[in-house]
Design an enzyme around this catalytic site. Sequence first.
Site, PDB file in Angstrom:
ATOM      1  N   ILE A 143       0.599  -0.878   0.189  1.00  0.00           N
ATOM      2  CA  ILE A 143       0.654  -0.213  -0.106  1.00  0.00           C
ATOM      3  C   ILE A 143       1.059   1.160   0.292  1.00  0.00           C
ATOM      4  CG2 ILE A 143      -2.088  -0.910   1.057  1.00  0.00           C
ATOM      5  CD1 ILE A 143      -1.887  -0.320   3.366  1.00  0.00           C
ATOM      6  N   ASP A 144       0.318   2.354   0.009  1.00  0.00           N
ATOM      7  CA  ASP A 144       1.352   3.648  -0.905  1.00  0.00           C
ATOM      8  C   ASP A 144       1.788   4.393   0.786  1.00  0.00           C
ATOM      9  OD1 ASP A 144       0.337   3.692  -3.439  1.00  0.00           O
ATOM     10  OD2 ASP A 144      -0.853   5.216  -3.172  1.00  0.00           O
ATOM     11  N   LYS A 145       2.726   4.935   0.712  1.00  0.00           N
ATOM     12  CA  LYS A 145       3.203   5.465   1.729  1.00  0.00           C
ATOM     13  C   LYS A 145       2.989   6.172   2.602  1.00  0.00           C
ATOM     14  CE  LYS A 145       6.972   8.583   3.313  1.00  0.00           C
ATOM     15  NZ  LYS A 145       8.370   9.439   2.906  1.00  0.00           N
ATOM     16  N   THR A 147      -0.996   5.879   2.565  1.00  0.00           N
ATOM     17  CA  THR A 147      -1.836   4.870   3.220  1.00  0.00           C
ATOM     18  C   THR A 147      -1.346   4.380   3.761  1.00  0.00           C
ATOM     19  OG1 THR A 147      -2.407   4.905   0.649  1.00  0.00           O
ATOM     20  CG2 THR A 147      -3.433   3.330   2.053  1.00  0.00           C
ATOM     21  N   ARG A 263      -6.799   5.606  -5.818  1.00  0.00           N
ATOM     22  CA  ARG A 263      -6.470   7.173  -5.906  1.00  0.00           C
ATOM     23  C   ARG A 263      -7.060   7.809  -7.309  1.00  0.00           C
ATOM     24  NH1 ARG A 263      -0.928   7.568  -3.621  1.00  0.00           N
ATOM     25  NH2 ARG A 263      -1.503   9.922  -3.995  1.00  0.00           N
TER      26      ARG A 263
END
Length: 350
Positions: A143-145, A147, A263
């Site tokens: 998962i994104d930094k 998030t 996103r």
Amino acid sequence: MAERVLRVVIGAAPPPRLDKALARDVPEAEALSRTRLARLIAEGAVTRGGAPVTDAKAAAAEGDAFEIRVPEAAEVAIAPEAIPLDIRYEDADLCVVMKPAGMVVHPAPGNPSGTLVNALLAHFGADLSGVGGERRPGIVHRIDKDTSGLLVVAKSDRAHHGLAEQFAAHDVERRYLALCHGVPEVGDPRLRGTRGVDVESGGVIRIATGIGRHRTDRQRQTVQFESGRRAVTRARVVETFGTPPALALVECRLETGRTHQIRVHMAHAGHGLVGDAVYGGRRVKARALRPEAAEAVSSFPRQALHAASLGFVHPGTGEMLRFEADLPADMATLITILRTDGRETHSTGA
């Protein structure tokens, strides 16, 4: 690199493809998935009668004997770091962790340390998987930094292969909560007219497109229809905020898991996420919120996105596991401010 050699004899009524036949007949303890076997075949590591077989689609007959050269796992140059971990579940095969916003999953240029992998190496010690020829924690999804939320990490080769195959088959349950600009209403003609957007029963909005890297900005992903990797997101409004409604808490369920998928898809639908400096960026409608609430929204420092639940079949026991993670403090505080704004909010149910 050191390697071990496996000898596999094809049993009765084999599947039509070599990679599938080997995946069926390789001893389970070896934890070699069909994907890994296909890679070994392509690398020339699978031989029959001493001759390499490099076509994963080649036929295999009952009684055929193959030798498979499997590289032993090598250590990787990533330093363990004693970073606290919020572990929600752990056994000999895997663990489930709650990743905070701001933490990168894997070291990369610009983020060589302080990552989840650095922390996992310190926590696991020598108890690591050796998938892909590297001895490391088995990161099977990310998962994104910025998030927050739940991640499952493989500790054994068996778990890594089993989890990777579930993700590839889209069998893993992933539910996110996001705060977006505007309200994605199923009756909105603009939304219904957006390419790739459909409405399903229960007020669910389905967004299905391709997603690929932006042609000029390599840090961004973009919706594509003639190219890109297939991506499907389902979104449902849980609660709205403001008068008139200006923001929505949305539940998003992933069928696929592409980079920045939620996103990108929410921005494509016209409802970018609060705090998303890359794909969001829309301001709250004037007078929809009181100034203090509007300021809390505009100053939120990250994309308001949280991986709230995760479900998968344990690759060792076959048990169905499901985990839930409450909203982190920053998102919970923002939503509390919106709910106590003194203006109208509306809940559609969790």
